[in-house]
Write a protein that holds these residues in place. Structure first.
Motif, PDB file in Angstrom:
ATOM      1  N   GLY A 108      41.777  25.301   9.794  1.00  0.00           N
ATOM      2  CA  GLY A 108      42.255  26.601  10.274  1.00  0.00           C
ATOM      3  C   GLY A 108      43.494  26.534  11.141  1.00  0.00           C
ATOM      4  O   GLY A 108      43.722  27.420  11.967  1.00  0.00           O
ATOM      5  N   VAL A 109      44.296  25.486  10.960  1.00  0.00           N
ATOM      6  CA  VAL A 109      45.521  25.362  11.764  1.00  0.00           C
ATOM      7  C   VAL A 109      46.510  26.434  11.310  1.00  0.00           C
ATOM      8  O   VAL A 109      46.851  26.503  10.128  1.00  0.00           O
ATOM      9  N   PRO A 110      46.992  27.266  12.221  1.00  0.00           N
ATOM     10  CA  PRO A 110      47.854  28.376  11.805  1.00  0.00           C
ATOM     11  C   PRO A 110      49.240  27.923  11.332  1.00  0.00           C
ATOM     12  O   PRO A 110      49.780  28.456  10.378  1.00  0.00           O
ATOM     13  N   ASP A 111      49.819  26.922  12.008  1.00  0.00           N
ATOM     14  CA  ASP A 111      51.163  26.460  11.642  1.00  0.00           C
ATOM     15  C   ASP A 111      51.066  25.162  10.836  1.00  0.00           C
ATOM     16  O   ASP A 111      51.695  24.159  11.159  1.00  0.00           O
ATOM     17  N   GLU A 113      52.100  24.037   7.892  1.00  0.00           N
ATOM     18  CA  GLU A 113      53.275  23.380   7.280  1.00  0.00           C
ATOM     19  C   GLU A 113      54.072  22.614   8.338  1.00  0.00           C
ATOM     20  O   GLU A 113      54.468  21.464   8.115  1.00  0.00           O
ATOM     21  N   GLU A 114      54.300  23.258   9.484  1.00  0.00           N
ATOM     22  CA  GLU A 114      55.072  22.613  10.549  1.00  0.00           C
ATOM     23  C   GLU A 114      54.334  21.383  11.073  1.00  0.00           C
ATOM     24  O   GLU A 114      54.926  20.345  11.330  1.00  0.00           O
ATOM     25  N   ARG A 115      53.056  21.543  11.216  1.00  0.00           N
ATOM     26  CA  ARG A 115      52.272  20.446  11.761  1.00  0.00           C
ATOM     27  C   ARG A 115      52.281  19.250  10.797  1.00  0.00           C
ATOM     28  O   ARG A 115      52.364  18.103  11.215  1.00  0.00           O
ATOM     29  N   VAL A 116      52.207  19.540   9.525  1.00  0.00           N
ATOM     30  CA  VAL A 116      52.234  18.471   8.524  1.00  0.00           C
ATOM     31  C   VAL A 116      53.599  17.786   8.537  1.00  0.00           C
ATOM     32  O   VAL A 116      53.689  16.550   8.508  1.00  0.00           O
ATOM     33  N   ASP A 117      54.672  18.565   8.605  1.00  0.00           N
ATOM     34  CA  ASP A 117      56.015  17.968   8.667  1.00  0.00           C
ATOM     35  C   ASP A 117      56.144  17.051   9.880  1.00  0.00           C
ATOM     36  O   ASP A 117      56.698  15.956   9.791  1.00  0.00           O
ATOM     37  N   ALA A 118      55.625  17.515  11.007  1.00  0.00           N
ATOM     38  CA  ALA A 118      55.709  16.701  12.232  1.00  0.00           C
ATOM     39  C   ALA A 118      54.925  15.403  12.058  1.00  0.00           C
ATOM     40  O   ALA A 118      55.393  14.319  12.420  1.00  0.00           O
ATOM     41  N   ALA A 119      53.732  15.505  11.481  1.00  0.00           N
ATOM     42  CA  ALA A 119      52.900  14.306  11.306  1.00  0.00           C
ATOM     43  C   ALA A 119      53.541  13.340  10.310  1.00  0.00           C
ATOM     44  O   ALA A 119      53.485  12.121  10.490  1.00  0.00           O
ATOM     45  N   LEU A 120      54.153  13.877   9.272  1.00  0.00           N
ATOM     46  CA  LEU A 120      54.840  13.013   8.307  1.00  0.00           C
ATOM     47  C   LEU A 120      55.949  12.238   9.010  1.00  0.00           C
ATOM     48  O   LEU A 120      56.097  11.020   8.818  1.00  0.00           O
ATOM     49  N   GLY A 121      56.718  12.935   9.839  1.00  0.00           N
ATOM     50  CA  GLY A 121      57.808  12.277  10.559  1.00  0.00           C
ATOM     51  C   GLY A 121      57.290  11.240  11.541  1.00  0.00           C
ATOM     52  O   GLY A 121      57.758  10.102  11.566  1.00  0.00           O
ATOM     53  N   GLU A 122      56.281  11.633  12.333  1.00  0.00           N
ATOM     54  CA  GLU A 122      55.716  10.730  13.347  1.00  0.00           C
ATOM     55  C   GLU A 122      55.181   9.455  12.727  1.00  0.00           C
ATOM     56  O   GLU A 122      55.184   8.406  13.349  1.00  0.00           O
ATOM     57  N   HIS A 123      54.663   9.556  11.515  1.00  0.00           N
ATOM     58  CA  HIS A 123      54.012   8.406  10.885  1.00  0.00           C
ATOM     59  C   HIS A 123      54.894   7.747   9.823  1.00  0.00           C
ATOM     60  O   HIS A 123      54.391   6.999   8.982  1.00  0.00           O
ATOM     61  N   ARG A 124      56.179   8.015   9.887  1.00  0.00           N
ATOM     62  CA  ARG A 124      57.147   7.420   8.954  1.00  0.00           C
ATOM     63  C   ARG A 124      56.743   7.643   7.493  1.00  0.00           C
ATOM     64  O   ARG A 124      56.875   6.766   6.643  1.00  0.00           O
ATOM     65  N   LEU A 125      56.200   8.818   7.225  1.00  0.00           N
ATOM     66  CA  LEU A 125      55.745   9.133   5.865  1.00  0.00           C
ATOM     67  C   LEU A 125      56.640  10.165   5.184  1.00  0.00           C
ATOM     68  O   LEU A 125      56.369  10.539   4.036  1.00  0.00           O
ATOM     69  N   ALA A 126      57.700  10.597   5.880  1.00  0.00           N
ATOM     70  CA  ALA A 126      58.516  11.679   5.306  1.00  0.00           C
ATOM     71  C   ALA A 126      59.057  11.285   3.924  1.00  0.00           C
ATOM     72  O   ALA A 126      59.087  12.120   3.008  1.00  0.00           O
ATOM     73  N   ASP A 127      59.455  10.036   3.770  1.00  0.00           N
ATOM     74  CA  ASP A 127      60.006   9.608   2.475  1.00  0.00           C
ATOM     75  C   ASP A 127      58.930   9.407   1.414  1.00  0.00           C
ATOM     76  O   ASP A 127      59.244   9.101   0.270  1.00  0.00           O
ATOM     77  N   HIS A 128      57.682   9.501   1.803  1.00  0.00           N
ATOM     78  CA  HIS A 128      56.571   9.271   0.871  1.00  0.00           C
ATOM     79  C   HIS A 128      55.737  10.526   0.668  1.00  0.00           C
ATOM     80  O   HIS A 128      54.672  10.470   0.062  1.00  0.00           O
ATOM     81  N   ALA A 129      56.243  11.664   1.169  1.00  0.00           N
ATOM     82  CA  ALA A 129      55.447  12.892   1.176  1.00  0.00           C
ATOM     83  C   ALA A 129      55.060  13.340  -0.232  1.00  0.00           C
ATOM     84  O   ALA A 129      53.987  13.930  -0.426  1.00  0.00           O
ATOM     85  N   GLU A 130      55.903  13.058  -1.221  1.00  0.00           N
ATOM     86  CA  GLU A 130      55.588  13.528  -2.574  1.00  0.00           C
ATOM     87  C   GLU A 130      54.926  12.447  -3.429  1.00  0.00           C
ATOM     88  O   GLU A 130      54.718  12.635  -4.632  1.00  0.00           O
ATOM     89  N   GLN A 131      54.585  11.316  -2.802  1.00  0.00           N
ATOM     90  CA  GLN A 131      53.894  10.259  -3.549  1.00  0.00           C
ATOM     91  C   GLN A 131      52.390  10.552  -3.613  1.00  0.00           C
ATOM     92  O   GLN A 131      51.857  11.289  -2.781  1.00  0.00           O
ATOM     93  N   PRO A 153      43.132  20.027  15.030  1.00  0.00           N
ATOM     94  CA  PRO A 153      42.745  19.894  16.436  1.00  0.00           C
ATOM     95  C   PRO A 153      41.704  18.785  16.568  1.00  0.00           C
ATOM     96  O   PRO A 153      40.905  18.571  15.639  1.00  0.00           O
ATOM     97  N   ALA A 154      41.728  18.085  17.689  1.00  0.00           N
ATOM     98  CA  ALA A 154      40.705  17.066  17.937  1.00  0.00           C
ATOM     99  C   ALA A 154      40.620  16.803  19.427  1.00  0.00           C
ATOM    100  O   ALA A 154      41.625  16.475  20.050  1.00  0.00           O
TER     101      ALA A 154
END
Ligand SMILES: Nc1ncnc2c1ncn2[C@@H]1O[C@H](COP(=O)(O)OP(=O)(O)OP(=O)(O)O)[C@@H](O)[C@H]1O
Length: 217
Positions: A108-111, A113-131, A153-154
């Motif tokens: 139920g996270v409202p944002d 898409e933004e949260r996923v983008d941030a997590a992809l960046g933080e975890h060096r996964l941005a270049d692998h997002a479509e894999q 949330p956790a």
């Protein structure tokens, strides 16, 4: 302070067959604290974390989260506790980004898409997002499991050897992230073979040996 404890294990005993693995383990973890459990292979660290995560019931003793029994099937428990306890299961036809979105939306996270983008960046996964996850290296797969704990949330994170397969840079970033999470009020329980990670995370270090938890040397 006892009133502030989120997770409490009291006199937990557990074994497989006749062999005891945990022989009276007690632990209290409050908001803003990181606890790292160290110990040799086979000491029982994963067993302890599965029990803390409500995935396995101990033979004896109690495990509570916010004073209620820890139970991974409980909606409130699942809403507040994020776990990465080993290789995650994946849908073969969903990309890395879609997996993270699925987790965020399910919680139920409202944002999302933004949260996923941030997590992809933080975890060096941005270049692998479509894999697809099956195509990821072991380290990138581990980063996906860790990222999945960050898009939702956790109040409590339970992480089993989060450093597995990670290179030095990713381990350093992980340590800093865990420290920052605790500074933001989360509680973190991890099992690790990496004392440097525990140190970077600002963890209280405990050693599990002979079924008992003691302050690490
Ligand atoms: N499902 C199971 N059935 C039988 N024995 C088990 C099971 N899970 C764990 N064990 C045994 O319990 C002991 C503790 O295992 P556990 O995986 O908790 O150790 P660990 O400290 O996490 O080890 P490692 O550092 O190697 O990951 C081991 O002897 C293991 O073989």
């Amino acid at each position: 302070m006892r009133g502030m404890d989120l997770l409490r294990l009291a006199e937990v005993r557990h074994g497989y067959g006749r062999r005891p693995v945990l022989d009276g383990v007690s632990l209290a973890l409050g908001a803003g604290q990181v606890v790292a459990v160290l110990g040799p292979n086979g000491a029982g660290k994963s067993t302890l974390l599965r029990i803390a995560a409500g995935r396995e019931r101990p033979d004896a003793g109690t495990v509570t989260f916010r004073d209620a029994p820890a139970d991974e099937d409980g909606a409130a428990f699942r809403a507040d506790v994020a776990c990465a306890l080993g290789p995650g299961a994946h849908y073969p036809d969903l990309t890395v980004r879609e997996h993270l979105l699925l987790v965020a939306l399910a919680h139920g996270v409202p944002d999302a898409e933004e949260r996923v983008d941030a997590a992809l960046g933080e975890h060096r996964l941005a270049d692998h997002a479509e894999q697809f996850p099956d195509a990821l290296s072991a380290g990138l797969g581990q980063l996906l499991s860790l990222a999945a704990t960050r898009v939702r949330p956790a109040e409590l994170l339970i992480l089993d050897e989060p450093e597995a397969h990670l290179d030095a840079e990713a381990r350093a970033a992980l340590g800093a992230r865990l420290r920052a999470l605790a500074a933001g009020g989360a509680a973190v329980l991890l099992a690790t073979h990496d004392p440097a990670l525990a140190e970077r995370a600002g963890a209280r270090r405990l050693s599990l040996a002979d079924g008992r938890l003691r302050p690490a040397a």
